[in-house]
Write a protein that holds these residues in place. Structure first.
Motif, PDB file in Angstrom:
ATOM      1  N   ASP A 112      21.279 -18.456 -35.587  1.00  0.00           N
ATOM      2  CA  ASP A 112      20.306 -19.183 -36.411  1.00  0.00           C
ATOM      3  C   ASP A 112      19.744 -20.383 -35.639  1.00  0.00           C
ATOM      4  O   ASP A 112      19.818 -21.535 -36.080  1.00  0.00           O
ATOM      5  CB  ASP A 112      20.970 -19.632 -37.718  1.00  0.00           C
ATOM      6  N   SER A 113      19.179 -20.100 -34.470  1.00  0.00           N
ATOM      7  CA  SER A 113      18.715 -21.164 -33.576  1.00  0.00           C
ATOM      8  C   SER A 113      17.746 -22.113 -34.285  1.00  0.00           C
ATOM      9  O   SER A 113      16.878 -21.680 -35.062  1.00  0.00           O
ATOM     10  CB  SER A 113      18.022 -20.563 -32.351  1.00  0.00           C
ATOM     11  N   GLN A 114      17.896 -23.391 -33.981  1.00  0.00           N
ATOM     12  CA  GLN A 114      17.044 -24.420 -34.567  1.00  0.00           C
ATOM     13  C   GLN A 114      16.286 -25.150 -33.465  1.00  0.00           C
ATOM     14  O   GLN A 114      16.735 -25.174 -32.314  1.00  0.00           O
ATOM     15  CB  GLN A 114      17.902 -25.395 -35.377  1.00  0.00           C
ATOM     16  N   LEU A 115      15.168 -25.740 -33.836  1.00  0.00           N
ATOM     17  CA  LEU A 115      14.349 -26.447 -32.837  1.00  0.00           C
ATOM     18  C   LEU A 115      15.172 -27.527 -32.129  1.00  0.00           C
ATOM     19  O   LEU A 115      14.985 -27.793 -30.942  1.00  0.00           O
ATOM     20  CB  LEU A 115      13.118 -27.058 -33.501  1.00  0.00           C
ATOM     21  N   GLY A 116      16.083 -28.138 -32.846  1.00  0.00           N
ATOM     22  CA  GLY A 116      16.916 -29.189 -32.265  1.00  0.00           C
ATOM     23  C   GLY A 116      17.934 -28.682 -31.257  1.00  0.00           C
ATOM     24  O   GLY A 116      18.597 -29.474 -30.589  1.00  0.00           O
ATOM     25  N   ASP A 117      18.046 -27.373 -31.131  1.00  0.00           N
ATOM     26  CA  ASP A 117      18.950 -26.819 -30.125  1.00  0.00           C
ATOM     27  C   ASP A 117      18.303 -26.800 -28.743  1.00  0.00           C
ATOM     28  O   ASP A 117      18.986 -26.523 -27.750  1.00  0.00           O
ATOM     29  CB  ASP A 117      19.354 -25.381 -30.503  1.00  0.00           C
ATOM     30  N   THR A 118      17.022 -27.080 -28.665  1.00  0.00           N
ATOM     31  CA  THR A 118      16.338 -27.134 -27.375  1.00  0.00           C
ATOM     32  C   THR A 118      16.975 -28.196 -26.505  1.00  0.00           C
ATOM     33  O   THR A 118      17.042 -29.373 -26.886  1.00  0.00           O
ATOM     34  CB  THR A 118      14.842 -27.434 -27.577  1.00  0.00           C
ATOM     35  N   ALA A 119      17.478 -27.794 -25.333  1.00  0.00           N
ATOM     36  CA  ALA A 119      18.211 -28.706 -24.454  1.00  0.00           C
ATOM     37  C   ALA A 119      18.674 -27.948 -23.222  1.00  0.00           C
ATOM     38  O   ALA A 119      18.523 -26.724 -23.130  1.00  0.00           O
ATOM     39  CB  ALA A 119      19.426 -29.287 -25.173  1.00  0.00           C
ATOM     40  N   MET A 120      19.264 -28.698 -22.285  1.00  0.00           N
ATOM     41  CA  MET A 120      20.014 -28.076 -21.185  1.00  0.00           C
ATOM     42  C   MET A 120      21.441 -27.847 -21.675  1.00  0.00           C
ATOM     43  O   MET A 120      22.020 -28.716 -22.339  1.00  0.00           O
ATOM     44  CB  MET A 120      20.037 -28.996 -19.973  1.00  0.00           C
ATOM     45  N   TYR A 121      21.988 -26.697 -21.335  1.00  0.00           N
ATOM     46  CA  TYR A 121      23.365 -26.384 -21.701  1.00  0.00           C
ATOM     47  C   TYR A 121      24.175 -26.172 -20.425  1.00  0.00           C
ATOM     48  O   TYR A 121      23.792 -25.393 -19.545  1.00  0.00           O
ATOM     49  CB  TYR A 121      23.419 -25.135 -22.589  1.00  0.00           C
TER      50      TYR A 121
END
Lengths: 115, 115
Positions: free
Chosen positions: A81-90
């Motif tokens: 359930d990916s959310q826009l706030g998951d945008t990042a470097m992992y």
């Protein structure tokens, strides 16, 4: 030498879908920890999930879960359930128990969640 | 304080000058780590301090790099005679213990640019 490899420099996913980030590592140690960290544009590293190598059960933290395959030395991260706030470097990271707490990090995967 | 504080947030310096980067860890955290993150790379361990023990300096890339931790609290990372390859984000983290790696709290880092 201990190494951590993330083979996906960039990934993208549609909002609400599921994405899996890959990580492999190499070590001769038996007692260690594995981590996934998130680094948003603010630069601050945030712990997403942690797995102790002696535990067979895969760690889960809300929408985040791992698939830990000790024999294959693989440690992938699944984001549901990916959310826009998951945008990042992992970043995937590895540390050996009782060796001072220092971590070895992979090169990172840049995840973009698209609306 | 509530988190790990690093200063300055950004630093531009001329090649050959010395720079000092500061880290204020979480009060009571006995372990303190410095990592370097070059552009598009993962984090590279530099040095860590644990209580009154001798620091582990095994990650320092050259003798131009040094760090100290005064009174078991604030730490300063010093880079002498800066070079362009020193340009990176320098991240500090603190932890209540070194036995379980990764139980860190990171600061937001100092972005160093050497021109």
């Amino acid at each position: 030498a201990q190494t951590v490899t993330q083979s996906q420099p960039e990934m993208s996913v549609q909002e609400a879908e599921t994405v899996t980030l890959s990580c492999t590592y190499d070590t001769s140690e038996n007692n260690y920890y594995l981590f996934w960290y998130k680094q948003p544009p603010s630069r601050q590293m945030i712990l997403v999930i942690r797995q102790e190598a002696y535990k067979q059960q895969n760690a889960t933290e809300n929408r985040f879960s791992v698939n830990f395959q000790k024999a294959a030395k693989s440690f992938s991260l699944k984001i549901s359930d990916s959310q826009l706030g998951d945008t990042a470097m992992y970043f995937c990271a590895f540390g050996v128990y009782n060796q001072g707490g220092k971590l070895i990090f992979g090169q990172g995967t840049e995840l973009s969640v698209k609306p | 304080g509530a988190g790990v504080s690093q200063s300055p947030s950004n630093k531009v310096t001329e090649k050959g000058k010395d720079v000092e980067l500061r880290c204020d860890p979480i009060s009571g955290h006995t372990a303190l780590y410095w990592y370097r993150q070059s552009l598009g790379q993962g984090l590279e361990f530099l040095i860590y301090f644990q209580g009154n023990s001798a620091p582990d300096k095994s990650g320092l890339p050259s003798d131009r790099f040094s760090a100290e931790r005064t009174g078991g609290s604030v730490s300063t990372l010093t880079i002498q005679r800066t070079q362009q390859e020193d340009s990176a984000v320098y991240l500090c983290a603190s932890s209540a213990t070194t036995l379980s790696p990764g139980g860190y709290t990171f600061g937001s880092g100092t972005r160093l640019t050497v021109v």
